[in-house]
Design a protein around this motif. Sequence first.
Motif, short mmCIF file in Angstrom:
data_model
loop_
_atom_site.label_atom_id
_atom_site.label_comp_id
_atom_site.label_asym_id
_atom_site.label_seq_id
_atom_site.Cartn_x
_atom_site.Cartn_y
_atom_site.Cartn_z
N CYS A 3 12.38 20.63 -8.49
CA CYS A 3 12.32 19.54 -7.51
C CYS A 3 11.01 19.60 -6.75
N ARG A 4 10.25 18.53 -6.81
CA ARG A 4 9.00 18.44 -6.07
C ARG A 4 9.31 18.09 -4.62
N LEU A 5 8.93 18.96 -3.69
CA LEU A 5 9.20 18.76 -2.27
C LEU A 5 7.94 18.26 -1.59
N ILE A 6 8.05 17.10 -0.92
CA ILE A 6 6.90 16.43 -0.32
C ILE A 6 7.12 16.26 1.17
N ASN A 7 6.20 16.76 1.97
CA ASN A 7 6.26 16.54 3.42
C ASN A 7 5.61 15.19 3.71
N CYS A 14 0.19 10.48 5.84
CA CYS A 14 -0.21 11.64 5.04
C CYS A 14 1.01 12.19 4.31
N CYS A 15 0.77 12.76 3.14
CA CYS A 15 1.82 13.43 2.40
C CYS A 15 1.25 14.71 1.79
N HIS A 16 2.15 15.65 1.54
CA HIS A 16 1.71 16.93 1.00
C HIS A 16 2.82 17.52 0.13
N THR A 17 2.51 17.77 -1.13
CA THR A 17 3.45 18.48 -2.00
C THR A 17 3.40 19.96 -1.63
N ILE A 18 4.54 20.49 -1.21
CA ILE A 18 4.58 21.82 -0.62
C ILE A 18 4.74 22.89 -1.71
N LEU A 56 20.58 19.16 -3.98
CA LEU A 56 19.15 18.86 -3.96
C LEU A 56 18.46 19.33 -5.23
N GLY A 57 19.02 20.33 -5.87
CA GLY A 57 18.44 20.82 -7.12
C GLY A 57 18.50 19.82 -8.25
N ARG A 58 19.31 18.76 -8.11
CA ARG A 58 19.40 17.72 -9.13
C ARG A 58 18.24 16.73 -9.08
N LEU A 59 17.48 16.75 -7.97
CA LEU A 59 16.44 15.74 -7.75
C LEU A 59 15.15 16.11 -8.48
N ARG A 60 14.36 15.07 -8.83
CA ARG A 60 13.01 15.30 -9.32
C ARG A 60 12.03 15.44 -8.17
N GLN A 61 12.27 14.65 -7.11
CA GLN A 61 11.37 14.69 -5.96
C GLN A 61 12.16 14.38 -4.70
N LEU A 62 11.84 15.13 -3.66
CA LEU A 62 12.49 14.99 -2.38
C LEU A 62 11.41 14.90 -1.31
N LEU A 63 11.45 13.83 -0.52
CA LEU A 63 10.53 13.68 0.60
C LEU A 63 11.29 13.97 1.88
N ALA A 64 10.67 14.72 2.79
CA ALA A 64 11.31 15.07 4.05
C ALA A 64 10.26 15.01 5.15
N GLY A 65 10.70 14.73 6.37
CA GLY A 65 9.76 14.65 7.48
C GLY A 65 10.40 14.03 8.70
N ARG A 81 0.82 -1.21 0.00
CA ARG A 81 0.00 0.00 0.00
C ARG A 81 0.85 1.26 0.00
N LEU A 82 2.07 1.20 0.59
CA LEU A 82 2.94 2.37 0.66
C LEU A 82 3.46 2.81 -0.71
N VAL A 83 3.71 1.83 -1.61
CA VAL A 83 4.43 2.18 -2.85
C VAL A 83 3.71 1.77 -4.13
N ILE A 84 2.56 1.08 -4.02
CA ILE A 84 1.84 0.65 -5.22
C ILE A 84 0.48 1.36 -5.28
N GLY A 85 0.15 1.90 -6.44
CA GLY A 85 -1.17 2.50 -6.64
C GLY A 85 -1.40 3.75 -5.83
N THR A 86 -0.35 4.51 -5.59
CA THR A 86 -0.49 5.73 -4.78
C THR A 86 0.05 6.91 -5.56
N GLY A 87 -0.42 8.11 -5.24
CA GLY A 87 -0.07 9.27 -6.05
C GLY A 87 0.73 10.34 -5.34
N TYR A 88 1.20 10.08 -4.11
CA TYR A 88 1.91 11.14 -3.38
C TYR A 88 3.31 11.40 -3.95
#
Length: 624
Positions: free
Chosen positions: A280-284, A296-300, A252-261, A168-175
């Motif tokens: 870079c898409r930053l996701i909390n 929960c996740c949130h694109t900031i 960090l500017g080289r990344l497509r997406q960065l998750l932090a929390g 559920r964490l990594v399949i069929g999710t859109g965060y």
Amino acid sequence: MTVHALFEDAAVRSPGSPAVVCGDTSLSYAELDARSNQLARYLRGQGVSSGTRVAMLLPRSIDAIVTMLAVLKAGGAFVPLDPAYPAAQLAAVVADSDPVRIIADPTLLTGQFAGSPVPILTSLEATAESTAPLPDNVTPEDPAYVMYTSGSTGRPKGVLVPHRAIVRLVIGTGYARFGPEEVFLQLAPLAFDASTFEIWGSLLHGAKLAILPDARPTLNDIADAIAHHGVTTMWLTAGLFHLMVDHRIDALGRLRQLLAGGDVLSPTHVRALLEAAPGCRLINGYGPTENTTFTCCHTITLADLEGGSVPIGRPIAGSTAHVLDAAMQPVPDGVEGQLCTGGSGVALGYLGQPELSAEKFVPDPFAETPGARMYLTGDLVRRRPDGVLLFVGRLDRQAKINGHRVEFDEIELALRRQPTVRDAIVLLREDTPGRKRLVAYIAGSPDGVMDGLRAALPEWSVPSALIVLPELPLNANGKVDRSRLPPPASGPVLAPANQTEQALADIWRRVLGVAEISRDANFFDLGGTSLQLIEAHAEIQRSLTPNVGLMDLFRDPSIGALAARLSHGISLRNSPMRSPNDNVPSNDHVPSGNNPARSTLVTAAQRASQGAEALRRLREARGQ
């Protein structure tokens, strides 16, 4: 489907694609599938089957990934052990998880494993086995791993996470974006559940997993790995995110997406990244181990920062998030309540603790599925009218520090177990804005107390200061009056002796949040953590000299000693290695007990030179 079945599907789709890379070694999906099949067969022969557990004492490595897959294919659940844990806690985790086997890197075996009743293996013992797939009777409800968190009773809590929760964490999710074109960096410790996102978010989609093997990488090591491997996706704890923004935002500017929390994100640092790296898409990412990494996740966006705090967002696919009052009834938007989460990510409970499981994992009255449960997080949140959640604080005596869950009750229990302590209390203080620190107050004698704590608690739970009082102050109700507990006071201060020492003292003051620092004070005795040491190292490289290794700070953790080393241009990273132990900090310079300087800091080159000693330890641990 199960985790390993989804991996096998990815291996069929992309057999020749790189699956894992670590240093100069890599395995394709077909090779990783074959090697894990061999080890799975060997483990089956060693008694691993449905309902059993296998402990792993391994660093971040290809062997660790092979082992995880093999344990799952054999039907068991893996239990990652953190080599940085003190011996007492490692022993407690092994005893609690009751594994049928331990798979270990021989260089990490220490005295507590000598004569272990649990047989100790290495993955090399499976090389003669067949690479063919095994018969599989594992279900999505079966446990995949057990990950341990702090316990308020002093007993670690083993969270049983099933296959369906990882899926559920990594399949069929859109965060976040998952796919074969991504390159994930594996940076989190294996015993920290952020590694679940890194490893399976990559390997179940045919992506490449780039492993950073250093036990304690510097900021430059992380930046170099991003550039070298072409990393597109990674996860950082809030503290490490703040440091990377301060010192290596270019990487960090080289990344497509960065998750932090793992803790509250600083709006200042978030704004800096969004403005410097618009691509870079930053996701909390928010979530407890009991709900499998993310709830929960949130694109900031920049607009999110206008409210003064960074939202934790909405529940990801497969999860629910209810904001409830003390009577377990929903509260209106804008009103604080406890976040209670349900869905496929909810763990099975705590291993061997049915009462605690029943207290924290309760029937879900909002679920359509009969028998569904939800987890009571203990986190206070409030919901905006648009459904986005904002984190407010905690209901109980817990805190998140640098991504790690800290239980005050556990620390106080460890304090009261010290023979010289009559009573104790622990506070999380923020005397300097943005600098959280654990401070312990005791009635009694300080003799041996900090050493006792370091032997009993992980690094992040050891208080940064110990204040001795004749008695703990009480209020009219007989409870400890926290308002009368004084802030940590500075001891005698020896002033810096030269410009280098002055520059180092300025850096230490900023990093540690301490007003005055003596030139002979030990960084770790001042409460310095691994993360703060990394920050100090980056500051020294930037403002004083690039010719300083992280090990220099371990070897000479006082301002006077480190300044002398720098003035002579001596760096451990540039010194020839005369023996396997030359680069290990000596007890002459570091405090005893569990601190970063006493943790395992073995590079690949050192492991190669320690082969003979490693085999001796393995035989000793087996009782041979």
